[in-house]
Write a protein that holds these residues in place. Structure first.
Motif, PDB file in Angstrom:
ATOM      1  N   UNK A 186       0.610  -0.715  -0.177  1.00 44.57           N
ATOM      2  CA  UNK A 186      -0.104  -0.339   0.305  1.00 44.57           C
ATOM      3  C   UNK A 186       0.687   1.181  -0.105  1.00 44.57           C
ATOM      4  N   UNK A 187       2.200   1.306  -0.035  1.00 45.96           N
ATOM      5  CA  UNK A 187       2.761   2.055   0.239  1.00 45.96           C
ATOM      6  C   UNK A 187       4.224   1.797  -0.844  1.00 45.96           C
ATOM      7  N   UNK A 188       4.240   3.219  -1.946  1.00 45.01           N
ATOM      8  CA  UNK A 188       5.559   2.941  -2.355  1.00 45.01           C
ATOM      9  C   UNK A 188       6.849   3.654  -2.561  1.00 45.01           C
ATOM     10  N   UNK A 189       7.088   4.124  -1.448  1.00 48.84           N
ATOM     11  CA  UNK A 189       7.920   4.948  -0.846  1.00 48.84           C
ATOM     12  C   UNK A 189       8.674   3.923  -0.878  1.00 48.84           C
ATOM     13  N   UNK A 190      10.087   4.067  -1.268  1.00 46.69           N
ATOM     14  CA  UNK A 190      11.344   3.768  -1.173  1.00 46.69           C
ATOM     15  C   UNK A 190      11.697   2.965   0.980  1.00 46.69           C
ATOM     16  N   UNK A 191      11.577   4.161   1.376  1.00 49.46           N
ATOM     17  CA  UNK A 191      11.668   3.853   2.795  1.00 49.46           C
ATOM     18  C   UNK A 191      10.995   2.805   4.029  1.00 49.46           C
ATOM     19  N   UNK A 192       9.833   2.680   2.415  1.00 53.39           N
ATOM     20  CA  UNK A 192       9.108   0.656   3.518  1.00 53.39           C
ATOM     21  C   UNK A 192       9.895   0.078   2.740  1.00 53.39           C
ATOM     22  N   UNK A 193      10.915  -0.210   2.026  1.00 46.62           N
ATOM     23  CA  UNK A 193      11.245  -1.306   1.667  1.00 46.62           C
ATOM     24  C   UNK A 193      11.967  -2.748   2.918  1.00 46.62           C
ATOM     25  N   UNK A 194      12.406  -1.703   3.232  1.00 52.52           N
ATOM     26  CA  UNK A 194      12.910  -2.515   4.548  1.00 52.52           C
ATOM     27  C   UNK A 194      11.794  -3.034   5.143  1.00 52.52           C
ATOM     28  N   UNK A 195      10.631  -2.957   5.616  1.00 51.04           N
ATOM     29  CA  UNK A 195       9.361  -3.580   6.063  1.00 51.04           C
ATOM     30  C   UNK A 195       8.758  -4.496   5.309  1.00 51.04           C
ATOM     31  N   UNK A 196       8.655  -4.355   4.331  1.00 50.92           N
ATOM     32  CA  UNK A 196       8.866  -4.706   3.507  1.00 50.92           C
ATOM     33  C   UNK A 196       9.855  -6.210   3.045  1.00 50.92           C
ATOM     34  N   UNK A 197      11.240  -6.273   3.321  1.00 53.03           N
ATOM     35  CA  UNK A 197      12.085  -7.399   3.444  1.00 53.03           C
ATOM     36  C   UNK A 197      11.619  -8.318   4.650  1.00 53.03           C
ATOM     37  N   UNK A 198      11.779  -7.713   5.731  1.00 51.55           N
ATOM     38  CA  UNK A 198      11.097  -7.759   7.300  1.00 51.55           C
ATOM     39  C   UNK A 198       9.855  -8.528   6.461  1.00 51.55           C
ATOM     40  N   UNK A 199       9.018  -8.413   6.635  1.00 49.79           N
ATOM     41  CA  UNK A 199       7.347  -9.547   6.792  1.00 49.79           C
ATOM     42  C   UNK A 199       8.159 -10.237   5.617  1.00 49.79           C
ATOM     43  N   UNK A 200       8.729 -10.678   4.528  1.00 54.04           N
ATOM     44  CA  UNK A 200       8.696 -11.175   3.760  1.00 54.04           C
ATOM     45  C   UNK A 200       9.938 -12.049   4.322  1.00 54.04           C
ATOM     46  N   UNK A 201      10.789 -12.434   4.903  1.00 52.12           N
ATOM     47  CA  UNK A 201      11.785 -12.900   6.174  1.00 52.12           C
ATOM     48  C   UNK A 201      11.150 -13.876   6.846  1.00 52.12           C
ATOM     49  N   UNK A 202       9.201 -12.906   7.667  1.00 52.98           N
ATOM     50  CA  UNK A 202       9.338 -13.317   8.571  1.00 52.98           C
ATOM     51  C   UNK A 202       7.951 -14.100   7.740  1.00 52.98           C
ATOM     52  N   UNK A 203       8.106 -14.335   6.595  1.00 56.74           N
ATOM     53  CA  UNK A 203       6.896 -15.482   5.986  1.00 56.74           C
ATOM     54  C   UNK A 203       7.603 -16.268   5.616  1.00 56.74           C
ATOM     55  N   UNK A 204       9.051 -16.919   5.005  1.00 54.40           N
ATOM     56  CA  UNK A 204       9.874 -17.701   5.592  1.00 54.40           C
ATOM     57  C   UNK A 204      10.344 -18.424   6.391  1.00 54.40           C
ATOM     58  N   UNK A 205      10.603 -16.865   7.780  1.00 54.67           N
ATOM     59  CA  UNK A 205      10.584 -17.990   8.674  1.00 54.67           C
ATOM     60  C   UNK A 205       9.432 -18.495   9.566  1.00 54.67           C
ATOM     61  N   UNK A 206       8.502 -17.956   9.223  1.00 54.53           N
ATOM     62  CA  UNK A 206       7.126 -19.199   9.776  1.00 54.53           C
ATOM     63  C   UNK A 206       6.690 -20.037   8.493  1.00 54.53           C
ATOM     64  N   UNK A 207       6.983 -20.444   7.337  1.00 56.74           N
ATOM     65  CA  UNK A 207       6.932 -21.512   6.729  1.00 56.74           C
ATOM     66  C   UNK A 207       7.772 -22.702   7.142  1.00 56.74           C
ATOM     67  N   UNK A 208       9.216 -22.026   7.550  1.00 58.00           N
ATOM     68  CA  UNK A 208       9.805 -23.079   7.522  1.00 58.00           C
ATOM     69  C   UNK A 208       9.732 -23.837   9.133  1.00 58.00           C
ATOM     70  N   UNK A 209       9.377 -23.117   9.682  1.00 57.10           N
ATOM     71  CA  UNK A 209       8.503 -23.623  11.222  1.00 57.10           C
ATOM     72  C   UNK A 209       7.663 -24.432  10.975  1.00 57.10           C
ATOM     73  N   UNK A 210       6.929 -23.769  10.515  1.00 56.49           N
ATOM     74  CA  UNK A 210       5.840 -24.931  10.339  1.00 56.49           C
ATOM     75  C   UNK A 210       6.213 -26.259   9.583  1.00 56.49           C
ATOM     76  N   UNK A 211       7.006 -26.000   8.752  1.00 56.52           N
ATOM     77  CA  UNK A 211       7.389 -27.547   8.033  1.00 56.52           C
ATOM     78  C   UNK A 211       8.653 -28.290   8.928  1.00 56.52           C
ATOM     79  N   UNK A 212       9.419 -27.657   9.950  1.00 58.05           N
ATOM     80  CA  UNK A 212       9.752 -28.705  10.932  1.00 58.05           C
ATOM     81  C   UNK A 212       8.060 -28.684  11.956  1.00 58.05           C
TER      82      UNK A 212
END
Length: 335
Positions: A204-230
């Protein structure tokens, strides 16, 4: 290995696997900590920050615990919640037909054999496959659920074997462990859902400063997926060990290995899958595999192979021992 050594080994293996589940959550905490170091642009210059690590441990642990407790709170009424979600109806002796009354009689017999109170029995009337489950936190709120197909396709000895198997899950605390695993998995999924929320916030935000938050959200999704599989892997391993123990206990309660073995042999050519939409979340509670086979079946299957279960039951001989309550004398169970 004799019968009771097999029981002790199954319990010890389960404790070790639960420990591995806790370890998997620790790995998730470590992965989140590293992600935050990169998010704050501290890595790779700094890899250890004590206060930050402690904060990550506290926040992540509390978040997982609260999400898990919420799920367990939703299941606070015990096994009847699971049975009703799967479409089960409570069997009452006065309204039961001949097949259903036979089932209720067998449940009472197994309650006497195992020394616990008689649980409520729910019939999954829409399910034509052969399957059953036990659910609850304690024997007082435990229920046994059984499919209509089980009543239709099994004889009395085989039905007794299935019920004896489920009473083992009640007596040995398996059903309580299974419900707690559902809660723990929900806690891990909370991390995934948090990451997905941050992902949508970035969209919902196109500002560059939103990128770190977007990247952290992606990391949490990956970590959550790995944790679920484990977590799923460990849940499957715990369930497999408990299924062997429950098969052995069914022989102990019924004094008849042919009953439980006959059911397992029928499952080699008959269906045990369920059509209820909620079956996937509780598949590890069932007597047989409740889901369709998948590519990951060998790894994530919650039940050991039928051939192995049959082999262990068919090899049973009973040895007379003071611990063998109700078993025939002068025989030995080699499982």
């Amino acid at each position: 290995m004799n019968f009771f050594e097999h029981q002790d080994r199954a319990r010890q293996n389960t404790q070790q696997l639960v420990g591995l589940y806790v370890l998997s959550i620790g790995l998730m905490i470590g992965a989140i900590y590293i992600a935050i170091l990169f998010l704050l642009r501290m890595a790779p210059r700094v890899w250890w920050h004590g206060e930050l690590f402690l904060g990550v441990v506290c926040v992540t642990t509390i978040a997982i615990a609260l999400a898990s407790l919420y799920k367990i709170f939703c299941l606070r009424e015990g096994g009847r919640v699971i049975a009703q979600e799967l479409g089960g109806k409570l069997l009452i002796s006065e309204r039961a037909n001949e097949q259903e009354r036979q089932l209720l009689n067998i449940v009472e017999e197994m309650a006497i054999a195992s020394g616990i109170s008689v649980p409520e029995v729910y019939l999954l009337d829409a399910e034509t496959s052969i399957n059953a489950f036990a659910a609850g936190f304690t024997p007082n709120d435990a229920v046994i659920g059984i499919t209509r197909g089980t009543l239709q396709h099994l004889n009395r000895d085989e039905l007794q074997g299935v019920i004896g198997h489920e009473f083992s899950h009640i007596l040995n605390g398996d059903m309580r462990l299974n419900l707690r695993l559902i809660g723990l998995l929900h806690g891990i999924l909370f991390i995934y859902f948090t990451g997905r929320l941050l992902w949508h916030f970035r969209s919902s935000s196109r500002e560059d400063k939103g990128l770190p938050l977007w990247a952290f959200g992606l990391v949490l999704m990956l970590i959550g997926g790995i944790g679920f599989i484990c977590g799923s892997l460990i849940k499957a391993a715990v369930s497999r060990q408990r299924e062997f123990l429950a098969d052995a206990s069914a022989v102990q309660f019924t004094r008849n290995p042919d009953g439980i073995a006959g059911v397992l042999e029928k499952l080699q050519s008959m269906d045990s899958r369920l059509i209820a939409p909620g079956a996937e979340a509780v598949s590890h509670m069932f007597f047989g595999n409740a889901l369709n086979p998948s590519f990951w079946e060998d790894i994530l299957a919650t039940h050991p192979p039928l051939v192995e279960r049959i082999r262990r039951v068919r090899g049973v001989k009973v040895r007379n021992t003071t611990a063998c309550k109700g078993l025939p004398e002068n025989k030995v169970y080699n499982l």
